[in-house]
Design an enzyme around this catalytic site. Structure first.
Site, PDB file in Angstrom:
ATOM      1  CG  ASP A  66      -1.838   1.219   1.205  1.00 19.96           C
ATOM      2  OD1 ASP A  66      -2.871   1.131   0.504  1.00 19.96           O
ATOM      3  OD2 ASP A  66      -1.539   2.253   1.850  1.00 19.96           O
ATOM      4  CE1 TYR A 107       0.390   7.838   2.671  1.00 20.94           C
ATOM      5  CE2 TYR A 107       0.941   5.641   1.924  1.00 20.94           C
ATOM      6  CZ  TYR A 107       0.045   6.520   2.490  1.00 20.94           C
ATOM      7  OH  TYR A 107      -1.181   6.068   2.886  1.00 20.94           O
ATOM      8  CE  LYS A 158      -3.761   4.682   0.129  1.00 16.97           C
ATOM      9  NZ  LYS A 158      -2.392   4.526   0.612  1.00 16.97           N
ATOM     10  CG  HIS A 160      -4.736   9.710  -0.117  1.00 17.66           C
ATOM     11  ND1 HIS A 160      -3.385   9.609  -0.339  1.00 17.66           N
ATOM     12  CD2 HIS A 160      -4.922   9.237   1.127  1.00 17.66           C
ATOM     13  CE1 HIS A 160      -2.784   9.103   0.722  1.00 17.66           C
ATOM     14  NE2 HIS A 160      -3.702   8.871   1.631  1.00 17.66           N
TER      15      HIS A 160
HETATM   16  N1  LIG Z   1      -5.651   6.273   3.344  1.00 18.49           N
HETATM   17  C1  LIG Z   1      -5.150   7.035   4.294  1.00 18.49           C
HETATM   18  O1  LIG Z   1      -5.509   8.211   4.452  1.00 18.49           O
HETATM   19  C2  LIG Z   1      -4.122   6.445   5.216  1.00 18.49           C
HETATM   20  C3  LIG Z   1      -3.829   7.081   6.436  1.00 18.49           C
HETATM   21  C4  LIG Z   1      -2.876   6.495   7.273  1.00 18.49           C
HETATM   22  C5  LIG Z   1      -2.250   5.302   6.889  1.00 18.49           C
HETATM   23  N2  LIG Z   1      -2.532   4.717   5.686  1.00 18.49           N
HETATM   24  C6  LIG Z   1      -1.869   3.459   5.251  1.00 18.49           C
HETATM   25  O2  LIG Z   1      -1.950   2.520   6.306  1.00 18.49           O
HETATM   26  C7  LIG Z   1      -0.645   2.118   6.696  1.00 18.49           C
HETATM   27  C8  LIG Z   1      -0.634   1.826   8.158  1.00 18.49           C
HETATM   28  O3  LIG Z   1      -1.008   2.950   8.923  1.00 18.49           O
HETATM   29  P1  LIG Z   1      -0.243   3.316  10.256  1.00 18.49           P
HETATM   30  O4  LIG Z   1       1.157   3.609   9.911  1.00 18.49           O
HETATM   31  O5  LIG Z   1      -1.020   4.329  10.972  1.00 18.49           O
HETATM   32  O6  LIG Z   1      -0.275   1.860  10.939  1.00 18.49           O
HETATM   33  P2  LIG Z   1      -0.190   1.048  12.212  1.00 18.49           P
HETATM   34  O7  LIG Z   1       0.217  -0.302  11.746  1.00 18.49           O
HETATM   35  O8  LIG Z   1      -1.453   1.199  13.007  1.00 18.49           O
HETATM   36  O9  LIG Z   1       0.985   1.718  13.077  1.00 18.49           O
HETATM   37  C9  LIG Z   1       2.333   1.559  12.760  1.00 18.49           C
HETATM   38  C10 LIG Z   1       3.206   1.964  13.938  1.00 18.49           C
HETATM   39  O10 LIG Z   1       2.966   1.095  15.040  1.00 18.49           O
HETATM   40  C11 LIG Z   1       4.200   0.561  15.498  1.00 18.49           C
HETATM   41  N3  LIG Z   1       3.962  -0.801  15.991  1.00 18.49           N
HETATM   42  C12 LIG Z   1       3.314  -1.805  15.347  1.00 18.49           C
HETATM   43  N4  LIG Z   1       3.256  -2.894  16.133  1.00 18.49           N
HETATM   44  C13 LIG Z   1       3.879  -2.590  17.288  1.00 18.49           C
HETATM   45  C14 LIG Z   1       4.137  -3.316  18.484  1.00 18.49           C
HETATM   46  N5  LIG Z   1       3.726  -4.569  18.641  1.00 18.49           N
HETATM   47  N6  LIG Z   1       4.796  -2.674  19.479  1.00 18.49           N
HETATM   48  C15 LIG Z   1       5.227  -1.391  19.317  1.00 18.49           C
HETATM   49  N7  LIG Z   1       5.010  -0.660  18.217  1.00 18.49           N
HETATM   50  C16 LIG Z   1       4.345  -1.247  17.197  1.00 18.49           C
HETATM   51  C17 LIG Z   1       5.118   0.552  14.288  1.00 18.49           C
HETATM   52  O11 LIG Z   1       6.456   0.599  14.750  1.00 18.49           O
HETATM   53  P3  LIG Z   1       7.595  -0.422  14.211  1.00 18.49           P
HETATM   54  O12 LIG Z   1       8.079   0.160  12.930  1.00 18.49           O
HETATM   55  O13 LIG Z   1       8.608  -0.396  15.310  1.00 18.49           O
HETATM   56  O14 LIG Z   1       6.963  -1.778  14.053  1.00 18.49           O
HETATM   57  C18 LIG Z   1       4.683   1.851  13.597  1.00 18.49           C
HETATM   58  O15 LIG Z   1       5.330   2.972  14.188  1.00 18.49           O
HETATM   59  C19 LIG Z   1       0.270   3.264   6.254  1.00 18.49           C
HETATM   60  O16 LIG Z   1       1.609   2.861   6.081  1.00 18.49           O
HETATM   61  C20 LIG Z   1      -0.386   3.634   4.939  1.00 18.49           C
HETATM   62  O17 LIG Z   1       0.034   2.715   3.942  1.00 18.49           O
HETATM   63  C21 LIG Z   1      -3.481   5.259   4.867  1.00 18.49           C
END
Ligand SMILES: NC(=O)c1ccc[n+]([C@@H]2O[C@H](COP(=O)([O-])OP(=O)(O)OC[C@H]3O[C@@H](n4cnc5c(N)ncnc54)[C@H](OP(=O)(O)O)[C@@H]3O)[C@@H](O)[C@H]2O)c1
Length: 325
Positions: free
Chosen positions: A51, A56, A84, A115
């Site tokens: 994704d 980004y 997106k 997006h």
């Molecule tokens: N469409 C949109 O508007 C939109 C908005 C936001 C995101 N997205 C997409 O969704 C993806 C995921 O979103 P998100 O980045 O908010 O995701 P998330 O998976 O909820 O959060 C990721 C963060 O959590 C940490 N993490 C995960 N598991 C952990 C654990 N067991 N213990 C400690 N820390 C942990 C990761 O650190 P580590 O690196 O240390 O694992 C990272 O900093 C994005 O990369 C993007 O592709 C889309």
């Protein structure tokens, strides 16, 4: 017979294509070039869905990972790539896609999403990507009453109709009010996917039910609540992880995948990427209990200002959306 891994599950889209239910998210970490190694590790661990997004700024690093993987024998058709069109690039979706394809080094994406259902002010290259006037987003169309966002989705449909650059089209950050405006105006392709923030802390059941009724697959971003990962620290998530002998991240992914949704976690911890691909078979009672965590105490972790006025519930700082109920 061994049980399938989360990386092995596909879901049918409303246009006949299929989407892998576990994706790796590529929002930039501190150093965006770390995305190259992240994507290589994820694909070698079995992930088939990447994704990404023009916004980004990591697509060229995803592209480097793809080049490396293709050289090792991985095939383009074995991967599912989502990108997106950002809201400041609303005026030129095909140009945005062309830039993404060029940075990714591929000729098509599997899924192109709008997006956000808003039109912010960007130049011919979509810049600046975060056009602000003080605390306020600079818009080209009113975020509450404007309808240009529908034209943008229609232009994305045209790309699918007239080119070979996308297989499926969809949307992101659409609330029920915005979906109700869009659906009667769809030219030919009901969005295959709506990508929204969703987790056991933010179940948004009215919105997921609405998408299910319209055969729109819900794709969950921030499945652990983003940076700091508050959802994996929830005592009930930890309890289930201990019960099934899996990572807490496997529980948050299973919460979506067992409900026929896509989960998009992001990690730059290579051990976590490799380990968190198990699909524990949670019971219906356990899925219901996970849902109740957020029903009783909903928490939205992404409250970007371009979400104001879109009709979402629990969006901190949003004074533009009308009251619900
Ligand atoms: N469409 C949109 O508007 C939109 C908005 C936001 C995101 N997205 C997409 O969704 C993806 C995921 O979103 P998100 O980045 O908010 O995701 P998330 O998976 O909820 O959060 C990721 C963060 O959590 C940490 N993490 C995960 N598991 C952990 C654990 N067991 N213990 C400690 N820390 C942990 C990761 O650190 P580590 O690196 O240390 O694992 C990272 O900093 C994005 O990369 C993007 O592709 C889309």
């Amino acid at each position: 017979m061994s049980q399938k891994l989360a990386t092995e599950i596909d879901l049918p889209l409303n246009d006949g294509h299929r989407i892998p239910a576990l994706a790796i998210g590529t929002l930039p970490p501190d150093l965006p070039q770390r995305v190259t190694a992240q994507v290589i590790t994820a694909v070698k661990a079995g992930y088939r869905h990447i994704d990404t997004a023009w916004y980004y700024g990591t697509e060229k690093y995803v592209g480097e990972a793809l080049k490396h993987l293709f050289a090792e024998g991985y095939k383009r058709e074995d991967l599912f790539i989502t990108t997106k069109v950002w809201h400041s690039f609303w005026h030129s979706p095909e140009k945005s896609l062309d830039k993404s394809l060029s940075d990714l080094g591929i000729s098509y994406v599997d899924l192109l999403l709008q997006h956000w259902p808003v039109c912010s002010h960007g130049d011919e290259n979509g810049l600046p990507s975060e056009p602000m006037e003080g605390d306020y987003v600079k818009y080209d169309d009113d975020p509450v009453t404007g309808t240009k966002f529908i034209d943008v989705y229609n232009a994305i449909e045209d790309i699918k109709l007239n080119t070979n650059k996308v297989k499926s089209v969809g949307i992101s950050n659409y609330s029920i009010p915005k979906l109700k405006q869009l659906l009667p105006k769809v030219k030919k392709f009901v969005p295959a996917v709506n990508q929204i923030e969703l987790s056991p802390h933010l179940p948004q059941k009215d919105l997921t039910d609405f998408c299910d009724q319209h055969k729109i697959i819900v794709s969950a971003y921030s499945p652990v609540g983003g940076t700091g990962a508050p959802v994996v620290k929830d005592p009930y998530v930890v309890e289930l992880a201990t019960k099934y002998g899996v990572e807490p991240n496997d529980i948050t992914n299973a919460y979506h995948i067992l409900n026929n949704r896509v989960s998009i976690p992001r990690s730059f911890n290579h051990d976590r990427i490799k380990k968190a691909i198990i699909l524990p078979r949670l019971t219906k009672d356990e899925l219901d209990s996970l849902y109740k965590l957020g029903e009783e105490n909903p928490r939205r972790y992404t409250n970007d200002p371009w979400g104001y006025g879109l009709g979402f519930r629990w969006w901190d700082g949003d004074t533009l959306s009308k009251e619900f109920d």
